[in-house]
Design an enzyme around this catalytic site. Structure first.
Site, PDB file in Angstrom:
ATOM      1  N   CYS A   1      29.758  39.803  36.332  1.00 15.81           N
ATOM      2  CA  CYS A   1      29.518  40.767  37.386  1.00 15.81           C
ATOM      3  C   CYS A   1      28.911  41.957  36.990  1.00 15.81           C
ATOM      4  CB  CYS A   1      30.759  40.970  38.341  1.00 15.81           C
ATOM      5  SG  CYS A   1      30.301  41.745  40.095  1.00 15.81           S
TER       6      CYS A   1
ATOM      7  N   HIS B   1      32.216  35.338  39.635  1.00 14.32           N
ATOM      8  CA  HIS B   1      33.639  35.744  39.495  1.00 14.32           C
ATOM      9  C   HIS B   1      34.143  34.323  38.957  1.00 14.32           C
ATOM     10  CE1 HIS B   1      33.841  39.900  40.111  1.00 14.32           C
ATOM     11  NE2 HIS B   1      33.212  39.596  41.237  1.00 14.32           N
TER      12      HIS B   1
ATOM     13  N   GLU C   1      36.934  34.193  37.304  1.00 17.39           N
ATOM     14  CA  GLU C   1      38.352  34.172  37.509  1.00 17.39           C
ATOM     15  C   GLU C   1      38.642  34.041  38.982  1.00 17.39           C
ATOM     16  OE1 GLU C   1      36.880  38.138  38.854  1.00 17.39           O
ATOM     17  OE2 GLU C   1      36.197  36.686  37.346  1.00 17.39           O
TER      18      GLU C   1
END
Length: 1520
Positions: free
Chosen positions: A315, A399, A401
């Site tokens: 990001c 992202h 995650e």
């Protein structure tokens, strides 16, 4: 605050003079809430209701996020720092907020359920909020948590309107302003803003937001020693993570993988970190403009230049890495914030669904020579990742995650850690090895499939469990194949469908979908590809049976491989496949006989569910609590299937479904997830279903989503499928119930719920086209490899017709009984649920106190679900039951129950008003909670039209919203629309003034796919003439609700209120009411009285045909004969009339469909009960009694007239005598056995009726003929069930002619009929679903019982009838045929047929009376006895029960004698029991003497080996 404050008109304004737009969601009492204003720097303003911190005005940048779950994660994401966040999904707060004090077990000081220690957004804006949360982990509401963090939040703002503003203008600055003072005298006036605590505009991007969110001191997190990754020197692998706004899940993703993570602040000098103290560098996500953190990217540049450490960025970290490498970044118009953004890997070509949250992007064109793009956005081509060409350095914009969002790219952490490990081990910088192969090799491995001619298998006649959804999916598939230039052939005997009409397939075979017929068509046509996944279980079963022959026949199976289908259908193979990837299904065991089944159940432990393999809609399945119940279930299951599955019951768990799409390149997405309102235990086809799920948190949602993707990949599905789960409501425990490796009912629902054309896309994927190369046909810009974002809520409710059948249990369980389903769309659950209930039946007002369930029945209905359960819940709340009490009894999630209780409270509230006293706010709140005008009128003791004018006086009108698959993030090019009161603006302009065509509504017995055919043909005819069209329908199974059929599709209710709303809003030039069957006809007259321009026949004339009394009087006047009749005024008169004309008589109400409550009455005793029933059906209309003429022939007339003059007519004959409802009759066209004189009389009578009613458009009349005398039974001034059949037989589209006539367009009377052959007959055969209706008596009468129809063609009616019967699933007898004939007359009539069967070599069996008669006429027969309770004493070779239950009978002809004597309803005859056994044991059954004779003659004439002939198919040149 007083309700007058800021409640200005719902008109948007571009200046800040007029007060804000009023809240758009229901606020029952403004004195209990605080309102505040949302002001944008474009001058627009909105009033909302506060549910967060109050009193402090704030300013920030306003952005939208399209994710549908995960608000606790999003609100704590540091990347949102300083932003006012608009959530596009309208229902927020549903699952509350988990405990803030629970810490991660391994990471100790990190909260388990959040992404940081605080909420980072400046403010929150949502459409609809609930304090009544429901989730086992929740400890507070969202509002309470926002207050704890001092963050303001507003609901009641049209979030779609805001999203469109931001989309079109780019990100805006905004403020949330609270009032200075609660009394506010000047609010809503020119200087209204002065009454608010104003603040200065704040642009957060002008500040260094990273400094605000970064860690203050370095901190180290250690992995579990047992899983720690060790370097050659023996220390744990260490990554230095630069925290520029790091989400906690990034920490979890590293540390849980065995890495030691040293987190350092943004301004920490990591470039000076000793080289030997760490092994890799990670740069986290974060907020704001990357150029504001120059210090960080300059230090990063130093590390980069040293080329000594593997680097990974996410990001903001990705943008900083790009800047450090010398590339540029740019501010995006409105950024990417959502959980469904497709990113294509430039190395492998694979496309991944990602979670994103950023307003800046890397300019891919500015990358230096040594870097290349790693990922690009599949929608807009923007950069999503970069990678160094030779060094272990890469970063991604999204992202991996997740939290919130999909976990598809979490493997990038493994890639990075593995790269670091290798670099350390080999002590050199090695390039990154990305999994997924190289694009060129991937394409070579799974090349495009090049086929020229494809065979598509349809699903045959509509039955319970397999209805119109396959007309929709098959039509979509054919459209997709045509777009690719492929010649398509369809086998589908369902003549009432659109897919068997012109303009779709190149050739349609009206033949049974069975292995034998499909094999013949393949040999005749020589296609090179076949699809077996678009025709339901019927097509799938054929595919499985012919699996080993396809290759030899030169046909490639397209889409999902047959072996995958077998794995999903065979319960043991399925369980084994799940075991291989460590996924769990319910504890289960398969069995091939009773002994194995009982052993399995005793090992698993009761209660269990018993399911038949290879069965559709849970056929042959049920719950058993003991051995005895299990044996009963197995008896039925083994009759239809070789194998059963005994499975642990998880009744009471949530049932969740995902629709999954996968292509041959292993791209995999979930298009829609759905949550059942009813807990597990009710078949999903019987459940109320809500999309998207309402009570799943991000973790629940994505846990199940990840599992779905893993399972579907492992199984190797190519195309579309659906996976069903059971989820424990009190934990994360789940198990997989099943996978349907084909398009299913839920696929049609998901397509309509999301706007994503699943079948169309699946057909393309079967040709080897990757998902990311298929365009999203709604936005035309984005690709089909994405997961739709919904900014509305969808509710599906099944429709049952169980009242039509005596002895059928209304209890719902694991087998399907519903005949259709409705779908409603709205911005709140309350609004949508009420709309859905009204859609099921015109008489249901909504979720309200009702007389459908008595007080005594409430508890039983709550405990044992039936088709009336939702009405029982309404009455329970009305009587004061608490949500907890209803939950205890039903286990329906409390979130749903709280919402329903709110509706009931509103109903009670409305009762306190009169039409004079009701306030604008009460009216608006009621409309926003889904109350219809009629419902409100009932509560305030007024009239529907009075309420309509009252609310319009308050400017309370519905707004039109688009369904666009992307929650307004991109403009939509299709007009797929719904109406809502929870909004402040329309999504579209109204300039077309199109012609409205009203659809058929829900499929039910009597109104099915044939009326959808009529509506679609009308729409297509209008569009061919360049006329703009508006379709109104709410049935997700139909082609008419496909978004590309009409210029505008309103997925809306067919009620007077809604049709008027649309008519007025669209300024429509006219309405076609006569295409959708009885549903539109019922409201034609009231609409006409409201000055709606009804095209075609005047509704007043329609009323003259619908009202039995008026119609009968007219027939007398014009000299058309009819059976003697009398309008009922009192029981005594009725009795007197019946005695005069003599029994039997027919009792019939007005304005009904499919003979509802129509009955033949044979005696005085029966008259009372039947009259009660008829009067109940149609309270506002009279009941007519007429003489019932026995042994008469019934004739069907379908006609089109223009100004009362016939311009086309077609006569068909029924095989069965009058007395069988025309919808259940076998129809022959052209008529074969009619006297020319009879035909002439029928034509004369039709012309007279057409003229008297001044008909323009379609109409249908049923006549009876006896001894050359004809009488009219009834006339429908609308398109009829038989229209598709007759149009396709004669090759003249009656609907096209009728449409031209009704719009005043030129039309040629009596066009030339080109029959393909002199000897050419079409026979339409009814499709029954008695096997799905345990207890129903499979005999035919004046009330309709069939659920569908098929038609086949032949040189004579005999061959066409045999093919037609086989097409309904009827198996031709091999040897043993059983007879049981009630009346002497029918024994006599059938004797020649029995003699013929004996001559053909069949072994005849008969019940006692019949056997005696047959023997006395010299025909050998074996007599069977029993079924009267004395079976035990009978020798097995003579026992009827033994023969029926052990499949020793191949066919049963049972002709019951007419029930001329009143018997108690509880009486169960031997005939009924034997008929029911035949159905339960899948023994072909005929119960009509005329059909039996036709069948035997057909059997005698049948050629041994069927050959395909040109009579069996139609092409575009021959189609109607």
């Amino acid at each position: 605050m007083s309700p007058s404050i800021l409640l200005s008109s719902n008109e948007s304004t571009s200046t800040s003079i007029v007060g804000p737009i009023a809240p758009v969601t229901a606020v029952e009492d403004y004195s209990n809430v605080t309102t505040a204003a949302l002001v944008l720097n474009d001058g627009s303003s909105f009033q909302g209701v506060s549910f967060g911190a109050e009193g402090k005005s704030i300013s920030g940048e306003i952005v939208f996020q399209t994710g549908m779950v995960g608000y606790p994660e999003s609100l704590t994401d540091p990347s949102y720092r300083g932003q006012i966040l608009v959530l596009t999904y309208p229902l927020v707060g549903n699952y509350g907020v988990p405990d803030r004090t629970v810490m991660d077990e391994l990471l100790k000081d990190i909260p388990k359920y959040f992404e940081s220690n605080q909420i980072h957004i400046a403010g929150l804006i949502v459409c609809s909020y609930t304090e009544d949360y429901s989730h086992y982990l929740a400890t507070s509401s969202l509002g309470q948590w926002l207050k704890e963090n001092d963050v303001p939040a507003l609901y009641g703002i049209d979030s779609r309107c805001l999203t469109k503003k931001i989309r079109d203008q780019g990100v805006l600055l905004s403020k949330i302003l609270f009032a200075q003072d609660a009394s506010l005298p000047n609010a809503g006036t020119a200087g209204w803003i002065s009454d608010y605590k104003d603040v200065a505009w704040v642009d957060p991007n002008q500040t260094n937001l990273v400094a605000e969110v970064s860690i203050r001191e370095p901190k180290i997190y250690y992995p579990d020693p047992a899983h720690a990754i060790k370097t050659p020197s023996g220390r744990t692998l260490r990554i230095v993570a630069v925290d520029v706004g790091m989400k906690f899940n990034q920490i979890r993703c590293f540390v849980f993988r065995g890495v030691e993570l040293k987190i350092v602040p943004w301004d920490y000098d990591f470039a000076s970190e000793p080289e030997d103290s760490y092994d890799g560098l990670f740069i986290s996500n974060g907020p704001g403009d990357p150029t504001m953190v120059e210090l960080t990217f300059n230090r990063l540049r130093q590390v980069l230049e040293r080329q000594s450490k593997p680097i990974f960025g996410i990001c903001l970290g990705h943008q900083l890495l790009a800047l450090a490498a010398g590339a540029k970044t740019q501010k995006m118009k409105y950024g990417n914030r959502g959980q469904n953004i497709p990113c294509t890997n430039m190395i492998s070509g694979r496309c991944y669904i990602t979670s994103q949250n950023h307003g800046y992007a890397v300019d891919g064109a500015s990358l230096p020579e040594n870097f290349q793009e790693l990922f690009i956005n599949a929608n807009d081509g923007s950069n999503e990742g970069i990678i160094h060409k030779s060094l272990p350095i890469f970063s991604v914009q999204f992202h991996p995650e997740s939290t919130a969002g999909p976990r598809d790219t979490e493997f990038l952490f493994d890639v990075y850690i593995e790269t670091v490990r290798k670099c350390v081990e080999q002590n050199k910088m090695l390039p990154v090895e990305m999994p997924g192969g190289v694009l060129a090799e991937n394409l070579k491995k799974n090349p495009r499939v090049h086929v020229n001619k494809v065979l598509v298998l349809g699903s045959g006649g509509l039955s319970i469990g397999q209805a119109g959804e396959f007309d929709y999916s098959g039509s979509q598939a054919i459209k997709a194949l045509k777009e690719e230039g492929i010649h398509t052939i369809l086998i589908n005997p369902n003549i009432a469908t659109i897919q068997t009409s012109k303009g779709l397939a190149d050739k349609v075979y009206f033949l049974p979908v069975t292995p034998e017929f499909v094999r013949k068509v393949i040999q005749y046509e020589k296609p090179d590809g076949i699809y077996v996944t678009f025709g339901g279980q019927t097509a799938l079963n054929v595919g499985v049976k012919l699996k080993d022959e396809f290759e030899g026949l030169g046909v490639k199976v397209l889409g999902t491989p047959i072996d995958t289908i077998i794995t999903t259908e065979d319960r043991d193979l399925f369980a084994q496949a799940l075991f291989e990837i460590n996924e769990k299904c319910a504890q289960s065991s398969s069995a091939e006989n009773h002994t194995e089944a009982l052993a399995a159940a005793n090992e698993i432990g009761y209660p269990v569910i018993c399911r038949a393999a290879y069965a559709l809609g849970g056929l042959g399945s049920g719950f058993a609590d003991n051995d005895e119940e299990l044996v009963a279930l197995c008896n039925k299951a083994f009759a239809t299937s070789p194998q059963v599955l005994i499975e642990k019951s998880m009744k009471g768990w949530k049932e969740i479904e995902y629709e999954v799409v996968r292509d041959c390149q292993d791209n995999c997405i979930t298009v829609c997830n759905m949550e059942n309102f009813d807990p597990l235990g009710i078949h999903t086809g019987e459940s109320i279903v809500i999309a998207p799920s309402q009570t799943l948190s991000d973790e629940d949602y994505n846990m199940l989503r990840t599992t779905a993707v893993n399972v579907i990949r492992h199984l190797g599905v190519v195309g579309e499928c659906n996976i069903q789960y059971a989820l424990n409501p009190f934990s994360k425990e789940y198990c997989i119930i099943e996978v349907n490796a084909r398009l299913s009912r839920s696929s049609a629902l998901a397509s309509k719920a999301t706007g994503y054309p699943l079948a169309f896309v699946a057909a393309k994927l079967g040709l080897g086209i990757p998902l990311n190369e298929v365009k999203n046909s709604v936005t035309k810009k984005t690709c089909a490899c994405f997961e739709p974002s919904l900014d509305y809520c969808v509710v599906k409710i099944p429709r049952w017709d169980l009242k039509k059948f005596n002895r059928v249990s209304t209890a719902l369980g694991s087998a399907m009984k519903s005949v259709g389903e409705v779908m409603a769309i709205g911005r709140t659950f309350e609004e949508t649920m009420q709309e859905a209930i009204r859609s099921i039946d015109y008489s249901f007002p909504g979720f309200s106190t009702n007389d459908l369930v008595t007080d005594e029945q409430i508890d039983k209905e709550l405990l044992v679900p039936s088709d009336m359960r939702i009405f029982a819940i309404a009455n329970a709340f009305s009587k004061g039951y608490t949500v907890d009490r209803v939950w205890e009894m039903t286990k329906i999630d409390k979130w749903f129950l709280n919402k329903l209780n709110r509706i009931m409270n509103m109903e009670k509230n409305l009762k306190s008003y009169t039409e004079q006293s009701i306030t604008g706010n009460a009216l608006r709140a009621a409309k926003q909670l889904g109350f219809s005008d009629k419902q409100i009128a009932e509560q305030i003791k007024s009239q529907e039209m009075t309420v309509r004018s009252l609310r319009k006086g308050h400017n309370i009108v519905p707004f039109v919203k688009q369904i666009d698959t992307v929650a307004a993030e991109f403009p939509a090019f299709t007009n797929y629309l719904y109406m809502t009161y929870n909004a402040s603006e329309h999504d579209i302009a109204f300039e077309d003034q199109g012609v409205m065509v009203i659809g058929s509504g829900v499929y039910r017995i009597g109104s099915s796919v044939e009326f959808d055919w009529c509506a679609v043909r009308a729409i297509r005819t209008l569009r061919e003439k360049g006329i703009k069209t508006v379709m109104v329908n709410y049935n997700p199974e139909t082609v008419s609700t496909d978004y590309d059929e009409a210029d505008r599709l309103y997925f809306e209710n067919i009620t007077m209120e809604r049709i008027l709303d649309i008519y007025e809003q669209e300024a429509s030039t006219g309405v076609l009411m006569s295409m959708g069957g009885q549903t539109p006809n019922n409201i034609a007259l009231p609409l006409y009285r409201q000055n709606v321009k009804v095209l075609g026949t005047s509704p007043e004339k329609i009323d003259n045909a619908e009202d039995r009394y008026k119609f009968s009087s007219m027939c007398d006047r014009i000299g058309v004969d009819q059976p003697q009749w009398r309008e009922l005024t009192s029981f005594e008169e009725a009795e007197e009339f019946c005695d005069k004309v003599s029994y039997p008589v027919l009792v019939r109400p007005s304005y009904v469909l499919s003979g509802a409550a129509m009955n033949t009455v044979y005696s005085r005793d029966n008259l009372v009960s039947y009259l009660k029933e008829a009067a109940a059906v149609s309270r506002e209309h009279p009941v007519v009694i007429s003489k019932y003429i026995e042994d008469a022939k019934e004739i069907e007339m379908d006609a089109v007239a223009l100004n009362g003059k016939l311009i086309m007519h077609v006569i068909s004959e029924h095989v069965e005598n009058a007395g069988v409802h025309s919808g259940d009759a076998t129809l022959v066209q052209p008529a074969q056995d009619l006297d020319p004189e009879t035909v002439k009389k029928i034509e004369t009578a039709t012309a007279k009726i057409g003229e008297a009613l001044e008909i323009t458009g379609p109409f249908n009349i049923q006549f009876i003929a006896k001894d050359n005398e004809i009488k009219v039974i009834e006339c429908n001034v609308r398109a009829a069930r038989s229209y598709p059949f007759v149009s396709k037989v004669i090759g003249v589209d009656l609907i096209e002619m009728a449409t031209h006539a009704m719009l005043g367009m030129p039309v040629t009377p009596y066009p030339k009929v080109n029959l393909p052959h002199k000897k050419y007959v079409g026979v339409k055969v009814p499709q029954f679903s008695f096997s799905r209706l345990p207890g129903a008596d499979p005999v035919l009468g004046v009330e309709m019982a069939s659920t569908g129809e098929v038609a086949c063609f032949g040189e004579d009616k005999y061959s066409a009838y045999i093919k037609g019967l086989v097409a309904t699933g009827f198996k031709l007898p091999k040897k043993n045929i059983l007879f049981s004939i009630g009346s002497e007359k029918e024994k006599e009539e059938l004797l020649p047929s029995m003699q013929k069967l004996h001559e053909l070599g069949y072994q005849l069996f008969a019940t006692s009376g019949t056997a005696e008669y047959v023997k006395s006429h010299g025909v050998p027969v074996i007599e069977l006895k029993g079924l009267d309770g004395e079976d035990a004493a009978i020798e097995p070779e003579c026992c009827l029960h033994e023969h029926l239950s052990n499949n020793k009978i191949d066919m049963y002809i049972n002709l019951p004698s007419q029930n001329r004597f009143a018997r108690p309803a509880s009486f169960v005859s031997q005939g009924y029991r034997s008929r029911r056994m035949a159905v339960d044991y899948s023994i072909p059954l005929l119960t009509n003497v005329k059909c039996a004779k036709l069948f035997v003659e057909g059997l005698a004439r049948m050629e041994k080996d069927f050959t395909v002939s040109p009579l069996d198919f139609q092409t575009d040149n021959t189609f109607a």
